[in-house]
Design an enzyme around this catalytic site. Structure first.
Site, PDB file in Angstrom:
ATOM      1  N   HIS A  50      39.915  49.974  34.885  1.00  0.00           N
ATOM      2  CA  HIS A  50      40.098  50.389  33.580  1.00  0.00           C
ATOM      3  C   HIS A  50      41.241  49.990  33.067  1.00  0.00           C
ATOM      4  O   HIS A  50      42.429  50.608  33.420  1.00  0.00           O
ATOM      5  CB  HIS A  50      39.848  52.056  33.322  1.00  0.00           C
ATOM      6  N   GLU A  52      44.003  50.277  30.080  1.00  0.00           N
ATOM      7  CA  GLU A  52      44.402  51.339  29.081  1.00  0.00           C
ATOM      8  C   GLU A  52      44.058  51.275  27.533  1.00  0.00           C
ATOM      9  O   GLU A  52      44.189  49.866  27.257  1.00  0.00           O
ATOM     10  CB  GLU A  52      46.013  51.368  28.987  1.00  0.00           C
ATOM     11  N   CYS A  66      35.933  52.716  25.351  1.00  0.00           N
ATOM     12  CA  CYS A  66      36.670  52.908  26.513  1.00  0.00           C
ATOM     13  C   CYS A  66      36.805  54.237  27.163  1.00  0.00           C
ATOM     14  O   CYS A  66      36.707  54.516  28.113  1.00  0.00           O
ATOM     15  CB  CYS A  66      38.030  52.524  26.044  1.00  0.00           C
ATOM     16  N   ASP A 124      41.532  37.669  24.908  1.00  0.00           N
ATOM     17  CA  ASP A 124      42.006  38.476  25.994  1.00  0.00           C
ATOM     18  C   ASP A 124      43.145  37.952  27.024  1.00  0.00           C
ATOM     19  O   ASP A 124      43.217  36.880  27.383  1.00  0.00           O
ATOM     20  CB  ASP A 124      40.846  38.551  26.835  1.00  0.00           C
ATOM     21  N   ARG A 126      44.619  39.860  29.354  1.00  0.00           N
ATOM     22  CA  ARG A 126      44.739  40.394  30.617  1.00  0.00           C
ATOM     23  C   ARG A 126      44.749  39.776  31.898  1.00  0.00           C
ATOM     24  O   ARG A 126      44.178  38.610  32.062  1.00  0.00           O
ATOM     25  CB  ARG A 126      43.540  41.362  30.675  1.00  0.00           C
TER      26      ARG A 126
HETATM   27 ZN   LIG Z   1      39.235  50.750  23.807  1.00  0.00          ZN
END
Ligand SMILES: [Zn+2]
Length: 196
Positions: A50, A52, A66, A124, A126
């Site tokens: 997950h 943050e 989320c 993105d 990440r």
């Molecule tokens: Zn979110």
């Protein structure tokens, strides 16, 4: 990165063991790992990665799903046992303030991807090396991954994990997050089953 501390943490979903991983002893943004139940790394382990989302996880924002995904995942992990890794990559890696700037642009008509681009960021940012480090540190090899995100599946496979199953984490859509979920599906390729 190294393991800084592990300790028991009773949660509203059930008892867990929380571990913090960081670059240095007083890391202000450690990656967190919640292990529910008896995690046996010699068998496939249910894992949720997950990222943050302060607004969703803490304030119950309805702009994204989320908070609901965090809740659903932890509920299931507490029942079946498994691991939640809380990756400190707020706003898909652009940080909280930039995410809020992107929200403002979205209110002016841009979608989540276009807003990031206007701010000069990729859709993105990440990466999953730290997640892979933690999973390896725990001795986990075979994973039942709770995700809708094909990038996560690919990243963990490339890091050498064996994904034995994908478990969808589909939160309820609502009027506020419907457009966001559609962009996730149509622009970012997430595996979502949405009502039209
Ligand atoms: Zn979110």
């Amino acid at each position: 990165m190294k393991l800084l501390i592990s300790t028991a943490l009773p949660t509203r979903w059930g008892p867990a063991e929380i571990s913090a991983y960081g670059e240095r002893e007083n890391d202000e943004s450690p990656y967190l790992c919640l292990a529910f139940g008896q995690v046996d790394p010699s068998k496939p382990v249910m894992v949720r990665v997950h990222s943050e989302c302060f607004t969703g996880d803490v304030f119950g924002s309805r702009k994204c799903e989320c908070g609901d995904q965090l809740d659903m995942s932890c509920k299931q992990l507490a029942i079946e046992s498994g691991v939640l890794i809380y990756a400190r990559q707020e706003g898909r890696g652009i940080g909280l303030v930039n995410k809020l700037k992107a929200y403002k642009l979205q209110d002016q008509g841009l979608d989540t991807a276009q807003a990031n681009e206007q701010l000069g960021f990729p859709i993105d940012m990440r990466t999953y090396e730290k997640v892979a480090f933690i999973l390896k540190d725990m001795g986990i090899k075979d994973i039942r991954l709770m995700t809708n995100n094909p990038d996560k599946l690919e990243a963990l496979e490339e890091a050498g994990f064996n994904i034995v199953e994908r478990i969808p984490v589909q939160a309820e859509s609502c009027t506020f997050n419907m457009a966001y979920l559609r962009t996730k599906r149509d622009v970012m390729g997430h595996l979502l089953d949405l009502e039209e």
